[in-house]
Design an enzyme around this catalytic site. Structure first.
Site, PDB file in Angstrom:
ATOM      1  N   ASP A 102       0.071   5.145   1.118  1.00  0.00           N
ATOM      2  CA  ASP A 102      -0.024   6.093   2.245  1.00  0.00           C
ATOM      3  C   ASP A 102      -0.041   5.376   3.580  1.00  0.00           C
ATOM      4  O   ASP A 102      -0.836   4.469   3.801  1.00  0.00           O
ATOM      5  CB  ASP A 102      -1.291   6.945   2.104  1.00  0.00           C
ATOM      6  CG  ASP A 102      -1.166   7.966   0.995  1.00  0.00           C
ATOM      7  OD1 ASP A 102      -0.552   9.009   1.215  1.00  0.00           O
ATOM      8  OD2 ASP A 102      -1.659   7.680  -0.117  1.00  0.00           O
TER       9      ASP A 102
ATOM     10  N   ASP B 219      -1.867  -0.295   5.791  1.00  0.00           N
ATOM     11  CA  ASP B 219      -2.214   0.299   7.093  1.00  0.00           C
ATOM     12  C   ASP B 219      -3.687   0.638   7.249  1.00  0.00           C
ATOM     13  O   ASP B 219      -4.122   1.022   8.331  1.00  0.00           O
ATOM     14  CB  ASP B 219      -1.434   1.611   7.292  1.00  0.00           C
ATOM     15  CG  ASP B 219      -1.962   2.705   6.381  1.00  0.00           C
ATOM     16  OD1 ASP B 219      -2.158   2.428   5.180  1.00  0.00           O
ATOM     17  OD2 ASP B 219      -2.224   3.818   6.867  1.00  0.00           O
TER      18      ASP B 219
ATOM     19  N   ASP C  50       0.870  -1.172   0.000  1.00  0.00           N
ATOM     20  CA  ASP C  50       0.000   0.000   0.000  1.00  0.00           C
ATOM     21  C   ASP C  50       0.917   1.234   0.000  1.00  0.00           C
ATOM     22  O   ASP C  50       2.117   1.105   0.267  1.00  0.00           O
ATOM     23  CB  ASP C  50      -0.843  -0.102   1.287  1.00  0.00           C
ATOM     24  CG  ASP C  50      -1.558   1.175   1.626  1.00  0.00           C
ATOM     25  OD1 ASP C  50      -2.294   1.673   0.768  1.00  0.00           O
ATOM     26  OD2 ASP C  50      -1.366   1.688   2.754  1.00  0.00           O
TER      27      ASP C  50
END
Ligand SMILES: O=P(O)(O)OC[C@H]1O[C@H](O[C@H]2O[C@H](CO)[C@@H](O)[C@H](O)[C@H]2O)[C@H](O)[C@@H](O)[C@@H]1O
Length: 384
Positions: A126, A326, A124
């Site tokens: 960000d 996250d 991922d």
């Protein structure tokens, strides 16, 4: 919509809450399975579904509740954290890590399992490769991280799967030897391959280097709608100080990170006022962001499956996919790996959070350490 009352709003639901039964998955992949551990059903926006599955009624106020509860800096959490001595907070984190062990301290376990297998790495962006910052346009990854990703991609097929537009995330990462999926997997540029399934919306294209690629955009018909919604939201939120609307091509993000909490109900109200006119869009939630996206059966989990197939790595026992993320949108990918007993999800979090991941890492710095360790391990084992 009156956020203070109990009126209901037509909204399509977020992914189903995690059920307790998922925790009972026993697998050779599972490092530890502490008895009695239970997933909280509060991971996603609480959206009661109607059996029709078309339009769901939701208490308008639940949007706001979800915005507040998902915010670690929210007053309640702050008060709670103040009550706890920092040592206690640490204990809470360490207790949580029993259920989600660090991928660094469990590195040997992971590599033992990976022996004789081909790792496929999914990252991922960000909060995973770049730290969370106030301005989404300034979420740059460090040069050290870029170098680490570049190196790891030389050894393992590596893909970035982001909620951002594919162009934007490519601009941030700036590496060519990777695969990119933007808009939460709704915009995938992958290697050329014939699929066993007929993937409509998969076309042959060329990338920025002129290489032949497959371009898969399952929500392409939504493009004009997304542009329209983006413009409406820019207009309707322009007076809310700190609100920012981002066009992610096949989805729209409404950021409230920089909005004073007293104005969060206005943000929710404005988003509601727009989405109510678009029954083919649904609302999901990320880190201080509300996201509007097409109601199609596609998410980051589906994108992982698609990319594995594109890479010729699906249905192979000797493949170990690892997904690092996250956000709650990454849960779809963790879930695919866990339920298919296929690979490891690694949740990046510095606070205890329920997840479908197997392991955890505290922050992007630890992600970088993990990525570097993979390279060192691969070099070592290849030299044997
Ligand atoms: O799937 P991801 O790559 O994790 O993208 C998810 C969203 O990330 C970005 O927003 C988040 O990061 C910003 C920069 O740190 C932060 O300011 C914001 O509060 C976070 O929600 C991005 O701007 C969104 O478009 C992505 O959907």
């Amino acid at each position: 919509m009156d956020l203070k009352s109990n009126h209901t709003a037509p909204v399509l639901g977020d992914p189903a809450p995690i059920s307790k039964s998922r925790l009972r998955v026993h697998s050779s992949l599972f490092p530890y399975s502490p008895p009695g551990a239970v997933f909280s059903p509060n991971l996603f926006l609480t959206v009661p579904r109607k059996k029709t599955g078309i339009l769901d009624d939701v208490r308008a106020s639940s949007w706001l509740d979800a915005m507040k509860s998902s915010s670690p800096s929210h007053k309640k959490t702050r008060e709670f954290n103040n009550e706890l001595a920092s040592a206690d907070t640490d204990v809470a984190y360490r207790t949580w890590m029993v259920k989600y062990p660090s991928a660094l301290t469990s590195f040997e376990h992971i590599t033992n399992f990976a022996k004789g297998k081909r790792i496929a790495l999914f990252l991922d962006y960000d909060g995973t490769l770049s730290p969370i910052v106030d301005n989404p346009d300034c979420a740059f990854m460090s040069n050290d991280m870029r170098t680490a990703v570049e190196k790891v991609a030389k050894y393992f097929p590596t893909a970035i799967i982001s909620g951002r537009s594919r162009d934007k995330v490519y601009e941030f990462v700036g590496l060519t030897d990777l695969y990119y999926a933007g808009s939460h997997g709704m915009d995938i540029m992958g290697p050329v391959r014939q699929f066993s399934d007929d993937h409509a919306n998969c076309i042959r294209s060329t990338d920025k280097q002129g290489k032949d690629v497959n371009l898969f955009q399952p929500a392409s018909e939504f493009l004009p709608m997304i542009d329209e919604v983006f413009n409406s939201l820019v207009n309707s939120t322009k007076e809310i100080k700190g609100a920012k609307v981002e066009n992610n091509k096949f989805c729209v993000s409404v950021h409230y990170r920089n909005v004073d909490e007293k104005n969060w109900p206005t943000v929710a109200q404005r988003v509601y006022d727009v989405i109510r006119n678009y029954p083919r869009l649904r609302l999901t939630q990320g880190r201080k962001v509300l996201e509007l996206r097409p109601v199609i059966n596609w998410d980051k989990g589906k994108a992982v499956t698609f990319l594995l197939e594109s890479l010729g790595l699906s249905n192979c026992d000797d493949v170990l996919p690892i997904y690092v993320g996250d956000d709650r949108t990454d849960e779809d990918a963790f879930k695919v790996l866990r339920e298919g007993n296929r690979g490891y999800g690694i949740l990046v979090s510095s606070v205890p959070k329920e997840s479908n991941a197997f392991f955890s890492l505290r922050d992007p710095q630890e992600v970088m350490e993990f990525i570097k360790s993979l390279v060192i391990w691969k070099k070592k084992t290849s030299a044997l």
